[in-house]
Design a protein around this motif. Structure first.
Motif, PDB file in Angstrom:
ATOM      1  N   MET A   1      23.925 -22.275  26.214  1.00 26.82           N
ATOM      2  CA  MET A   1      24.910 -21.980  26.781  1.00 26.82           C
ATOM      3  C   MET A   1      25.149 -20.772  27.582  1.00 26.82           C
ATOM      4  O   MET A   1      25.989 -20.636  28.584  1.00 26.82           O
ATOM      5  CB  MET A   1      26.191 -21.842  25.496  1.00 26.82           C
ATOM      6  CG  MET A   1      27.258 -22.999  25.511  1.00 26.82           C
ATOM      7  SD  MET A   1      28.218 -22.937  24.081  1.00 26.82           S
ATOM      8  CE  MET A   1      27.556 -24.275  23.012  1.00 26.82           C
ATOM      9  N   LEU A   2      24.361 -19.889  27.191  1.00 24.76           N
ATOM     10  CA  LEU A   2      24.540 -18.495  27.772  1.00 24.76           C
ATOM     11  C   LEU A   2      24.476 -18.503  29.229  1.00 24.76           C
ATOM     12  O   LEU A   2      24.882 -17.746  30.199  1.00 24.76           O
ATOM     13  CB  LEU A   2      23.701 -17.387  27.034  1.00 24.76           C
ATOM     14  CG  LEU A   2      24.185 -16.884  25.559  1.00 24.76           C
ATOM     15  CD1 LEU A   2      23.188 -15.939  25.298  1.00 24.76           C
ATOM     16  CD2 LEU A   2      25.592 -16.159  25.950  1.00 24.76           C
TER      17      LEU A   2
ATOM     18  N   TRP B   1      32.296 -26.912  18.669  1.00 20.59           N
ATOM     19  CA  TRP B   1      33.434 -25.894  18.897  1.00 20.59           C
ATOM     20  C   TRP B   1      33.105 -24.828  19.958  1.00 20.59           C
ATOM     21  O   TRP B   1      33.860 -24.362  20.633  1.00 20.59           O
ATOM     22  CB  TRP B   1      33.687 -25.200  17.503  1.00 20.59           C
ATOM     23  CG  TRP B   1      34.664 -24.273  17.620  1.00 20.59           C
ATOM     24  CD1 TRP B   1      36.049 -24.274  17.446  1.00 20.59           C
ATOM     25  CD2 TRP B   1      34.642 -22.798  17.311  1.00 20.59           C
ATOM     26  NE1 TRP B   1      36.627 -23.262  17.713  1.00 20.59           N
ATOM     27  CE2 TRP B   1      35.701 -22.282  17.442  1.00 20.59           C
ATOM     28  CE3 TRP B   1      33.331 -21.846  17.300  1.00 20.59           C
ATOM     29  CZ2 TRP B   1      35.997 -20.877  17.297  1.00 20.59           C
ATOM     30  CZ3 TRP B   1      33.674 -20.608  17.202  1.00 20.59           C
ATOM     31  CH2 TRP B   1      34.924 -20.060  17.326  1.00 20.59           C
ATOM     32  N   CYS B   2      31.742 -24.568  19.849  1.00 18.75           N
ATOM     33  CA  CYS B   2      31.555 -23.426  20.569  1.00 18.75           C
ATOM     34  C   CYS B   2      31.499 -23.996  22.282  1.00 18.75           C
ATOM     35  O   CYS B   2      31.966 -23.286  23.094  1.00 18.75           O
ATOM     36  CB  CYS B   2      30.147 -22.876  20.469  1.00 18.75           C
ATOM     37  SG  CYS B   2      29.855 -21.720  19.068  1.00 18.75           S
TER      38      CYS B   2
ATOM     39  N   PRO C   1      42.673 -27.756  23.545  1.00  8.71           N
ATOM     40  CA  PRO C   1      43.051 -27.049  22.204  1.00  8.71           C
ATOM     41  C   PRO C   1      42.851 -27.861  20.949  1.00  8.71           C
ATOM     42  O   PRO C   1      42.347 -27.585  19.803  1.00  8.71           O
ATOM     43  CB  PRO C   1      44.394 -26.685  22.633  1.00  8.71           C
ATOM     44  CG  PRO C   1      44.453 -26.647  23.716  1.00  8.71           C
ATOM     45  CD  PRO C   1      43.665 -27.538  24.380  1.00  8.71           C
ATOM     46  N   PHE C   2      43.251 -29.238  21.079  1.00  9.40           N
ATOM     47  CA  PHE C   2      43.049 -29.810  19.802  1.00  9.40           C
ATOM     48  C   PHE C   2      41.687 -30.234  19.538  1.00  9.40           C
ATOM     49  O   PHE C   2      41.432 -30.425  18.484  1.00  9.40           O
ATOM     50  CB  PHE C   2      44.059 -31.147  20.116  1.00  9.40           C
ATOM     51  CG  PHE C   2      45.367 -30.666  20.667  1.00  9.40           C
ATOM     52  CD1 PHE C   2      46.292 -30.210  19.620  1.00  9.40           C
ATOM     53  CD2 PHE C   2      45.864 -30.872  21.736  1.00  9.40           C
ATOM     54  CE1 PHE C   2      47.753 -30.107  20.215  1.00  9.40           C
ATOM     55  CE2 PHE C   2      47.377 -30.705  22.101  1.00  9.40           C
ATOM     56  CZ  PHE C   2      47.981 -30.116  21.000  1.00  9.40           C
ATOM     57  N   ASN C   3      41.148 -30.651  20.429  1.00 11.13           N
ATOM     58  CA  ASN C   3      39.451 -30.882  20.172  1.00 11.13           C
ATOM     59  C   ASN C   3      38.748 -29.797  19.614  1.00 11.13           C
ATOM     60  O   ASN C   3      38.039 -29.872  18.687  1.00 11.13           O
ATOM     61  CB  ASN C   3      38.981 -31.282  21.692  1.00 11.13           C
ATOM     62  CG  ASN C   3      37.363 -31.641  21.469  1.00 11.13           C
ATOM     63  OD1 ASN C   3      36.855 -32.231  20.619  1.00 11.13           O
ATOM     64  ND2 ASN C   3      36.598 -30.998  22.535  1.00 11.13           N
ATOM     65  N   ILE C   4      38.995 -28.392  20.312  1.00  9.06           N
ATOM     66  CA  ILE C   4      38.590 -27.288  19.628  1.00  9.06           C
ATOM     67  C   ILE C   4      38.699 -27.170  18.150  1.00  9.06           C
ATOM     68  O   ILE C   4      37.989 -26.919  17.362  1.00  9.06           O
ATOM     69  CB  ILE C   4      38.827 -26.025  20.429  1.00  9.06           C
ATOM     70  CG1 ILE C   4      38.282 -26.249  21.905  1.00  9.06           C
ATOM     71  CG2 ILE C   4      38.568 -24.660  19.762  1.00  9.06           C
ATOM     72  CD1 ILE C   4      38.864 -25.046  22.693  1.00  9.06           C
ATOM     73  N   GLU C   5      40.145 -27.206  17.881  1.00 10.38           N
ATOM     74  CA  GLU C   5      40.550 -27.167  16.435  1.00 10.38           C
ATOM     75  C   GLU C   5      39.987 -28.241  15.506  1.00 10.38           C
ATOM     76  O   GLU C   5      39.517 -28.091  14.340  1.00 10.38           O
ATOM     77  CB  GLU C   5      42.040 -26.905  16.257  1.00 10.38           C
ATOM     78  CG  GLU C   5      42.877 -25.946  17.057  1.00 10.38           C
ATOM     79  CD  GLU C   5      42.339 -24.748  16.976  1.00 10.38           C
ATOM     80  OE1 GLU C   5      41.858 -24.467  15.683  1.00 10.38           O
ATOM     81  OE2 GLU C   5      42.350 -23.678  17.619  1.00 10.38           O
ATOM     82  N   TYR C   6      39.799 -29.461  15.966  1.00 15.46           N
ATOM     83  CA  TYR C   6      39.301 -30.458  15.264  1.00 15.46           C
ATOM     84  C   TYR C   6      37.810 -30.225  14.664  1.00 15.46           C
ATOM     85  O   TYR C   6      37.474 -30.169  13.607  1.00 15.46           O
ATOM     86  CB  TYR C   6      38.996 -31.884  16.036  1.00 15.46           C
ATOM     87  CG  TYR C   6      38.297 -32.893  15.709  1.00 15.46           C
ATOM     88  CD1 TYR C   6      38.727 -33.588  14.596  1.00 15.46           C
ATOM     89  CD2 TYR C   6      37.078 -33.172  16.171  1.00 15.46           C
ATOM     90  CE1 TYR C   6      37.893 -34.543  13.954  1.00 15.46           C
ATOM     91  CE2 TYR C   6      36.099 -34.126  15.698  1.00 15.46           C
ATOM     92  CZ  TYR C   6      36.628 -35.021  14.924  1.00 15.46           C
ATOM     93  OH  TYR C   6      35.501 -35.851  14.278  1.00 15.46           O
ATOM     94  N   HIS C   7      36.898 -29.901  15.672  1.00 17.23           N
ATOM     95  CA  HIS C   7      35.701 -29.310  15.457  1.00 17.23           C
ATOM     96  C   HIS C   7      35.647 -28.234  14.286  1.00 17.23           C
ATOM     97  O   HIS C   7      34.710 -28.273  13.561  1.00 17.23           O
ATOM     98  CB  HIS C   7      34.761 -29.113  16.559  1.00 17.23           C
ATOM     99  CG  HIS C   7      34.373 -30.355  17.376  1.00 17.23           C
ATOM    100  ND1 HIS C   7      33.657 -31.335  16.885  1.00 17.23           N
ATOM    101  CD2 HIS C   7      34.976 -30.627  18.474  1.00 17.23           C
ATOM    102  CE1 HIS C   7      33.697 -32.359  17.594  1.00 17.23           C
ATOM    103  NE2 HIS C   7      34.325 -31.996  18.695  1.00 17.23           N
TER     104      HIS C   7
END
Lengths: 594, 594
Positions: free
Chosen positions: B66-67, B203-204, B258-264
């Motif tokens: 990712m970096l 999530w990352c 935002p929802f996808n992030i919180e899901y994971h």
């Protein structure tokens, strides 16, 4: 681990209820009594959260003061940060004095001690590091005297307070680190956590200063080689030194930094264990200090270890000289480093692997009695591995993605892969060694004389539940280190031990031959541990004294960019240094235990 | 927590010994048996370390991929990262299928369940988040179809696999998250940890993509306002969209992120608890699911909470419009945000403070039975607070050090200080609520009918040790939630309870008036919880939908520099979003429990 002074009742989750009013005199009296008790004892969980949050915020404030320094902002200067740290140290001093006085006053009440916290050899090692820190403080004072005219007074006050702090802290660690605090718990919790985070902040400050030092040196090297056109800023104070020793002081400081850094992180780890011990009820059976096992024939381990150490120092010297000479020698130095690294890491992987195999052959259950100190050791070991791992994975990605093709490209790939593997194996080896049961010779003799009559089970599995009577002890709820006795019972098929658990291996029967075999295994393990210990010293020395090819090889900078890669290194290298130091400490513990 | 099926013996630290040779046939047979057992059951501690290290390395490799993307390097592209993530998801799918099939096959063996893991309402919430994630996947597929000509095929494969992954994962969570795995422990450990870290990596990735989105939008705003002369790179694919819906898709994606992030992150927390539960022996007494307390008069909490929520939406709309208009409205919008924040945070601090006071007045002991799910909740709450704290401390340093003097300078200082205090108080409140004992009405009635004959102690302190016979249960070694019965015994000075511990308050005597008082207290606590819940939603909505004055106000950039400050925010904002989500979940739990 709870010991209920002989009382262990299956205590069902019952009903909790409040009392805040009263309708009879009896209840009124009881309520007043209760109120007094409430103000005295704040629930332990809350006190933990309260103090942990306090400590975290102290550290974060310190870090926020540090961040602008890297930007060389004019509004926040080093003086501000140092004033803050000095205040924290003074507060800690005050608390330590209070604590010591209170302890002296209640000398008659023999305090409980955690035998596993801060063993004497670790305190000895810390004292050495503390002495080097004191020398560093002396140099700092000398440096300040030289530049007194143009440098803030804080720069002079800080080393004085730091020296005072170091001396009192070492005194405190020698006499109080094993204490299990039972009085004024909430207050002491704040004191201890304050000390933990003050030391962590001092560690961060050390790491930052060291990284800056290194970075400046690195930039100077690059501009000397004609790589980049950087006019290195004049970072010294804006006046001339009034004494002749200023350059000596600042150069020596550079070599003392690594020790000071390790000193602070070790102290905070020890104090953290003390914090975890507050209010804890020690299980006296698990709390006996284990005697050291006798040292057996140590040949291969030390010889190979010394060889590794000698070659490391050779590599360090050659690297340091060649890296500054010319572009040609620079590439040669980096190549040499990676070749050396590959050999070292292969040897370490093999050693660790053999150790693990020995354990697999033995196949004993693990000892899982409660021991905050050991638990922290294992967690910190895994946690600090992350530094080297992220660095290695980044290198791997960079090597694979790179469009240039320097001589050391594939050696560096092998080096990174091996570094990941080595940490993986070494962590497994250390954790397993720390959690492993062992035969204690002294105990064995004692035990052989007093056969434990009520706890006899047949190997076949049918167990006879014993009746322990009124003094039936609380069972701590975890597996314990169980084993057998090498006595004549083994022939009759009877051994002494714990009731078996689902995931536990059956208890082996032992004989005299096995003892001999076991001592051979111990010999192997001891040699491996010594070898790994020396290898870890070697791999600590190199980055601690400036041998950091990750900065120089250019591969990662190409893929990640200068800023990202420098950030990764500034996070990863200090963590890796700490990992090496910590695994040295753990391996020493393993050596004494195996 | 160990339950030894009726066998609890004081198991002293005994002797461990190895067996690897044999001198009689008897021993030989035993050794073969032992060997089989060894290959089957690998020591638990090692399996933990092995799998934890594997998971960490997977995550770190993902982060290393990712970096370079943040550097916009050409060698490592998004396709590479997505291929890696897709492979991980496929592996997880495979494991989940294997696991489900194996469970089906051994249906007759009723598996143990951890009642505290993954409550139904949390699974329900997750299903909602998963549905939104699925919509997002659909949009991504639509977007890919539009740009098929010039975009890598991986961009199309990824959302398809992600959708499949989401569906199977939700199915898995519904039916297996409570499982306590006892077979193939080592293998399953790898499967579960793989799932944990795959979700963490997702999530990352979500956080990274979202940060990039936001950053580009921020830069565009700045250049629109004439602040900076940035030619925003054209970040879209290098060809035209073949369908008409591409812009709709990419805009909608932004609101679904935002929802996808919180899901994971929620899934990985749940799976982590499952990992911790592997091989654990559940204490059936502590494992009973507590019934929900009846809802009492809820007036103030919901009204004030809705008010807060409404004003938040107002602030969000006004902020989003004003921040793009002109320099003048920009400053006004930031000022408005801070004023609104100060009011909200003061209200939250007061609410949390009242809640803590109520607990102090009650003064009950805490329930400390083992519960990995709750323990993780508390740890994660404290851990994720660090994000907002570091941001706040940096803001404070910046405001104090700033040389400019914008209108919102001191309001922003108050806001930062209150944010620290609010998290401090809220964490204390939530942790105390989660660990608090409570009166269970159903249980109370049941208990009143069957007086617990063998466990009677006098209040005065002299306790009669009971004899529990052969079925004496293992005591888990920790304090337990103890209490008294509000029955006639209170008058005769006798109560039922646990043996007292050092740091525990004495058991209070209760009466009918107290029950009424207690229900009033419960009313207060429920109202506070509802209010805090809604406030946390509000404070989640604002940054999640782009209201981030920390980027816009300029104070911190002046002190820390653009790079450092952006790095801090990219670390802190996602953590803070997670904190808000997590505290919402915890507060919901508290609401049901109080």
């Amino acid at each position: 681990m709870v010991e209920h002074s002989g009382l262990d009742i299956t205590c069902l989750n019952k009903y909790c209820h409040s009392t805040s009013s009263f309708n009879s005199d009896k209840e009124k009296k009881l309520f007043t009594k209760l109120k007094v008790n409430l103000t005295e004892s704040y629930p332990q969980k809350n006190a933990e959260v309260l103090s942990a949050q306090y400590g975290t915020n102290i550290l974060l404030l310190g870090v926020s003061l540090m961040l602008p320094l890297s930007y060389h902002a004019t509004a926040v200067r080093e003086e501000h940060l140092l004033s803050f740290i000095t205040t924290l140290m003074l507060l800690q001093l005050l608390w330590m004095v209070c604590y010591t006085i209170r302890r002296e006053r209640h000398r008659d009440l023999r305090p409980e001690k955690d035998a596993h916290a801060g063993t004497s050899w670790i305190r000895g090692g810390l004292t050495m590091l503390a002495l080097l820190s004191l020398i560093m403080d002396a140099f700092r004072i000398g440096y300040y005297v030289g530049f007194k005219a143009c440098v803030s007074a804080v720069m002079g006050v800080y080393p004085v307070i730091h020296a005072l702090h170091t001396i009192s802290q070492v005194h405190f660690l020698w006499f109080h680190i094993k204490d299990v605090i039972k009085r004024y718990e909430t207050f002491e919790r704040f004191g201890v956590i304050h000390a933990v985070f003050t030391n962590l902040l001092l560690w961060c400050y050390g790491v930052m200063t060291e990284a800056e030092h290194f970075f400046n040196k690195h930039m100077k090297r690059l501009s000397d080689l004609g790589y980049q056109n950087i006019t290195t800023e004049n970072l010294g104070p804006p006046c001339n030194c009034t004494t002749s020793a200023c350059t000596v002081f600042s150069t020596s400081l550079y070599y003392l930094f690594p020790f000071n850094i390790e000193y602070h992180i070790f102290v905070s780890a020890m104090l953290f264990v003390m914090w975890r011990n507050i209010g804890r009820t020690i299980d006296h059976r698990a709390n006996r200090k284990k005697p050291t096992t006798p040292t057996t024939a140590l040949v291969f381990g030390p010889i190979l270890g010394l060889l590794a150490l000698a070659s490391t120092i050779g590599v360090l010297v050659v690297y340091s000289i060649h890296i500054e000479e010319s572009l040609e020698t620079r590439v040669a130095a980096i190549s040499m480093f990676y070749c050396y690294g590959v050999v070292m890491l292969v040897a370490m992987c093999v050693a660790g692997g053999i150790g693990l195999l020995v354990y697999r052959v033995e196949g004993l259950p693990l000892d899982t009695t409660e021991n905050p100190s050991r638990q922290l050791d294992a967690e910190v070991l895994l946690g600090s591995s992350v530094g080297a791992w992220i660095m290695s994975w980044c290198s791997i990605v960079a090597v694979v993605a790179s469009q240039t093709n320097p001589r050391y490209r594939w050696t560096s790939l092998a080096y990174s892969l091996l570094l990941i593997l080595e940490k993986y194996i070494q962590n497994l080896f250390i954790v397993e060694s720390l959690y492993r049961c062992r035969l204690e010779p002294g105990e064995r003799d004692l035990r052989a004389q007093t056969p434990p009559a009520p706890e006899i089970f047949s190997v076949g599995g049918s167990m006879v539940p014993p009746y322990n009577g009124i003094t039936n002890q609380a069972f701590d709820g975890q597996d314990r280190c169980c084993g057998t006795l090498e006595s004549e019972q083994s022939d009759s098929g009877q051994v002494y031990g714990c009731p078996r658990k689902h995931s536990e291996v059956p208890l082996p029967v032992v004989s005299s031959i096995m003892i001999r075999r076991s001592s051979r295994k111990r010999e192997i393990l001891k040699n491996i541990t010594v070898f790994l210990f020396m290898c870890n010293i070697s791999l600590w020395i190199l980055p601690a004294f400036g041998c950091r090819p990750q900065f120089e090889n250019g591969l990662e900078q190409e893929t990640f960019g200068f800023t990202v890669w420098t950030t990764v290194l500034n996070f990863a290298i200090p963590l890796n240094l700490f990992y090496r130091m910590h695994s040295m400490a753990s391996l020493f513990e393993v050596f004494r235990k195996v």
